[in-house]
Design a protein around this motif. Structure first.
Motif, mmCIF file in Angstrom:
data_model
loop_
_atom_site.group_PDB
_atom_site.id
_atom_site.type_symbol
_atom_site.label_atom_id
_atom_site.label_comp_id
_atom_site.label_asym_id
_atom_site.label_seq_id
_atom_site.Cartn_x
_atom_site.Cartn_y
_atom_site.Cartn_z
ATOM 1 N N GLU A 110 -21.652 -33.323 -16.454
ATOM 2 C CA GLU A 110 -20.965 -34.000 -15.352
ATOM 3 C C GLU A 110 -20.326 -33.007 -14.387
ATOM 4 O O GLU A 110 -20.043 -33.344 -13.245
ATOM 5 C CB GLU A 110 -19.864 -34.922 -15.896
ATOM 6 N N VAL A 111 -20.094 -31.789 -14.845
ATOM 7 C CA VAL A 111 -19.467 -30.756 -14.010
ATOM 8 C C VAL A 111 -20.549 -30.100 -13.158
ATOM 9 O O VAL A 111 -21.429 -29.406 -13.672
ATOM 10 C CB VAL A 111 -18.737 -29.708 -14.870
ATOM 11 N N MET A 112 -20.469 -30.343 -11.867
ATOM 12 C CA MET A 112 -21.453 -29.804 -10.938
ATOM 13 C C MET A 112 -21.105 -28.394 -10.481
ATOM 14 O O MET A 112 -21.982 -27.579 -10.213
ATOM 15 C CB MET A 112 -21.590 -30.723 -9.719
ATOM 16 N N GLU A 113 -19.808 -28.127 -10.356
ATOM 17 C CA GLU A 113 -19.338 -26.805 -9.950
ATOM 18 C C GLU A 113 -18.038 -26.517 -10.678
ATOM 19 O O GLU A 113 -17.262 -27.429 -10.960
ATOM 20 C CB GLU A 113 -19.095 -26.747 -8.439
ATOM 21 N N LEU A 128 -15.294 -45.296 -12.570
ATOM 22 C CA LEU A 128 -14.021 -44.906 -13.166
ATOM 23 C C LEU A 128 -14.089 -44.849 -14.687
ATOM 24 O O LEU A 128 -13.553 -43.929 -15.311
ATOM 25 C CB LEU A 128 -12.940 -45.901 -12.727
ATOM 26 N N ALA A 129 -14.754 -45.800 -15.292
ATOM 27 C CA ALA A 129 -14.867 -45.833 -16.746
ATOM 28 C C ALA A 129 -15.644 -44.616 -17.254
ATOM 29 O O ALA A 129 -15.283 -44.020 -18.281
ATOM 30 C CB ALA A 129 -15.544 -47.131 -17.204
ATOM 31 N N ALA A 130 -16.689 -44.232 -16.550
ATOM 32 C CA ALA A 130 -17.473 -43.066 -16.957
ATOM 33 C C ALA A 130 -16.642 -41.786 -16.825
ATOM 34 O O ALA A 130 -16.707 -40.901 -17.684
ATOM 35 C CB ALA A 130 -18.741 -42.960 -16.124
ATOM 36 N N PHE A 131 -15.849 -41.694 -15.760
ATOM 37 C CA PHE A 131 -14.978 -40.530 -15.612
ATOM 38 C C PHE A 131 -13.919 -40.504 -16.711
ATOM 39 O O PHE A 131 -13.625 -39.453 -17.273
ATOM 40 C CB PHE A 131 -14.323 -40.490 -14.231
ATOM 41 N N ASP A 132 -13.352 -41.647 -17.019
ATOM 42 C CA ASP A 132 -12.363 -41.735 -18.092
ATOM 43 C C ASP A 132 -12.968 -41.266 -19.417
ATOM 44 O O ASP A 132 -12.340 -40.514 -20.174
ATOM 45 C CB ASP A 132 -11.829 -43.163 -18.206
ATOM 46 N N ALA A 133 -14.189 -41.685 -19.686
ATOM 47 C CA ALA A 133 -14.868 -41.263 -20.919
ATOM 48 C C ALA A 133 -15.096 -39.749 -20.916
ATOM 49 O O ALA A 133 -14.897 -39.084 -21.942
ATOM 50 C CB ALA A 133 -16.195 -42.013 -21.074
ATOM 51 N N PHE A 134 -15.485 -39.204 -19.768
ATOM 52 C CA PHE A 134 -15.658 -37.755 -19.654
ATOM 53 C C PHE A 134 -14.342 -37.033 -19.937
ATOM 54 O O PHE A 134 -14.303 -36.052 -20.689
ATOM 55 C CB PHE A 134 -16.183 -37.387 -18.261
ATOM 56 N N LEU A 135 -13.251 -37.532 -19.352
ATOM 57 C CA LEU A 135 -11.941 -36.911 -19.568
ATOM 58 C C LEU A 135 -11.566 -36.916 -21.042
ATOM 59 O O LEU A 135 -11.215 -35.876 -21.612
ATOM 60 C CB LEU A 135 -10.861 -37.655 -18.786
ATOM 61 N N GLU A 136 -11.620 -38.096 -21.659
ATOM 62 C CA GLU A 136 -11.165 -38.241 -23.039
ATOM 63 C C GLU A 136 -12.085 -37.563 -24.047
ATOM 64 O O GLU A 136 -11.613 -36.943 -24.998
ATOM 65 C CB GLU A 136 -11.013 -39.714 -23.387
ATOM 66 N N ASN A 137 -13.378 -37.702 -23.852
ATOM 67 C CA ASN A 137 -14.325 -37.237 -24.861
ATOM 68 C C ASN A 137 -14.831 -35.815 -24.659
ATOM 69 O O ASN A 137 -15.362 -35.210 -25.600
ATOM 70 C CB ASN A 137 -15.526 -38.180 -24.945
ATOM 71 N N ARG A 138 -14.695 -35.301 -23.464
ATOM 72 C CA ARG A 138 -15.228 -33.964 -23.197
ATOM 73 C C ARG A 138 -14.139 -33.000 -22.737
ATOM 74 O O ARG A 138 -13.812 -32.058 -23.433
ATOM 75 C CB ARG A 138 -16.326 -34.028 -22.114
ATOM 76 N N LEU A 139 -13.572 -33.267 -21.563
ATOM 77 C CA LEU A 139 -12.660 -32.296 -20.960
ATOM 78 C C LEU A 139 -11.386 -32.102 -21.779
ATOM 79 O O LEU A 139 -10.975 -30.975 -22.051
ATOM 80 C CB LEU A 139 -12.320 -32.702 -19.520
ATOM 81 N N LEU A 160 -28.978 -42.154 -7.907
ATOM 82 C CA LEU A 160 -29.109 -41.879 -9.340
ATOM 83 C C LEU A 160 -27.978 -42.520 -10.129
ATOM 84 O O LEU A 160 -27.821 -42.286 -11.325
ATOM 85 C CB LEU A 160 -29.127 -40.371 -9.597
ATOM 86 N N GLY A 161 -27.162 -43.329 -9.448
ATOM 87 C CA GLY A 161 -26.079 -44.038 -10.118
ATOM 88 C C GLY A 161 -24.815 -43.214 -10.309
ATOM 89 O O GLY A 161 -23.964 -43.568 -11.117
ATOM 90 N N LEU A 162 -24.691 -42.121 -9.587
ATOM 91 C CA LEU A 162 -23.505 -41.266 -9.686
ATOM 92 C C LEU A 162 -22.741 -41.335 -8.368
ATOM 93 O O LEU A 162 -22.818 -40.445 -7.537
ATOM 94 C CB LEU A 162 -23.919 -39.829 -10.011
ATOM 95 N N SER A 163 -21.994 -42.406 -8.186
ATOM 96 C CA SER A 163 -21.380 -42.669 -6.888
ATOM 97 C C SER A 163 -19.971 -42.113 -6.728
ATOM 98 O O SER A 163 -19.388 -42.222 -5.661
ATOM 99 C CB SER A 163 -21.361 -44.173 -6.627
ATOM 100 N N VAL A 164 -19.414 -41.507 -7.775
ATOM 101 C CA VAL A 164 -18.033 -41.029 -7.712
ATOM 102 C C VAL A 164 -18.002 -39.512 -7.862
ATOM 103 O O VAL A 164 -18.597 -38.957 -8.787
ATOM 104 C CB VAL A 164 -17.174 -41.681 -8.824
ATOM 105 N N SER A 165 -17.302 -38.848 -6.934
ATOM 106 C CA SER A 165 -17.044 -37.406 -7.028
ATOM 107 C C SER A 165 -15.557 -37.205 -7.258
ATOM 108 O O SER A 165 -14.734 -37.809 -6.558
ATOM 109 C CB SER A 165 -17.447 -36.677 -5.740
#
Length: 152
Positions: A91-94, A113-124, A59-64
């Motif tokens: 993005e938060v599974m648990e 990595l870019a998607a995680f960075d966006a999650f960090l900055e824009n959401r978390l 599904l294109g989600l290769s990073v945990s």
């Protein structure tokens, strides 16, 4: 719960799509008593639902990523406020309330990595009350179980 109930749960964890007739055969019951037991297990909340197991990489989600969160305050109001906000992050599974030096542990999935960075900055990092974050990237999954260890 008796031994047959445990057998029903074990069997359905391996294949939740089986028919009641097939389930009854697998656990050694006739279909009607098996259906009654299945309905009771669902009504009692032992069986909470059915879903498809999917491959996150396909599904294109290769990073945990495991993210430890330290809150400014550890009181009930701060925990409840964080929980309310984090529930809106797909993005938060648990999410676990923890003991020890970190208050919250998240398991997050991202495409890269870019998607995680966006999650960090824009959401978390937009959630108020966070004092500190620490991220750990999983290199590979060594054990992943989809079934609980139902004994008896």
């Amino acid at each position: 719960m008796d031994g047959i109930d445990y057998k029903i749960v074990r069997t359905l964890q391996r294949d939740g799509r089986m028919t009641v007739t097939d389930l009854a055969d697998a656990v050694g019951l006739s279909p009607t008593p098996c259906a009654r037991r299945l309905e009771r297990l669902q009504n009692d909340g032992v069986i909470t639902g059915y879903s498809a197991q999917v491959d996150m990489e396909k599904l294109g989600l290769s990073v945990s990523i495991f993210v430890s969160v330290e809150l400014d305050k550890q009181d009930r109001a701060a925990i409840n406020a964080f929980e309310k906000e984090i529930r809106n992050c797909d993005e938060v599974m648990e999410c676990y309330l923890m003991t020890g030096s970190r208050d919250i542990l998240l398991r997050v999935v991202a495409a890269d990595l870019a998607a995680f960075d966006a999650f960090l900055e824009n959401r978390l990092m937009q959630i108020s009350g966070i004092r500190n974050l620490r991220s750990n990237f999983a290199l590979r999954t060594m054990v992943k179980r989809e079934t609980l260890p139902v004994r008896r």
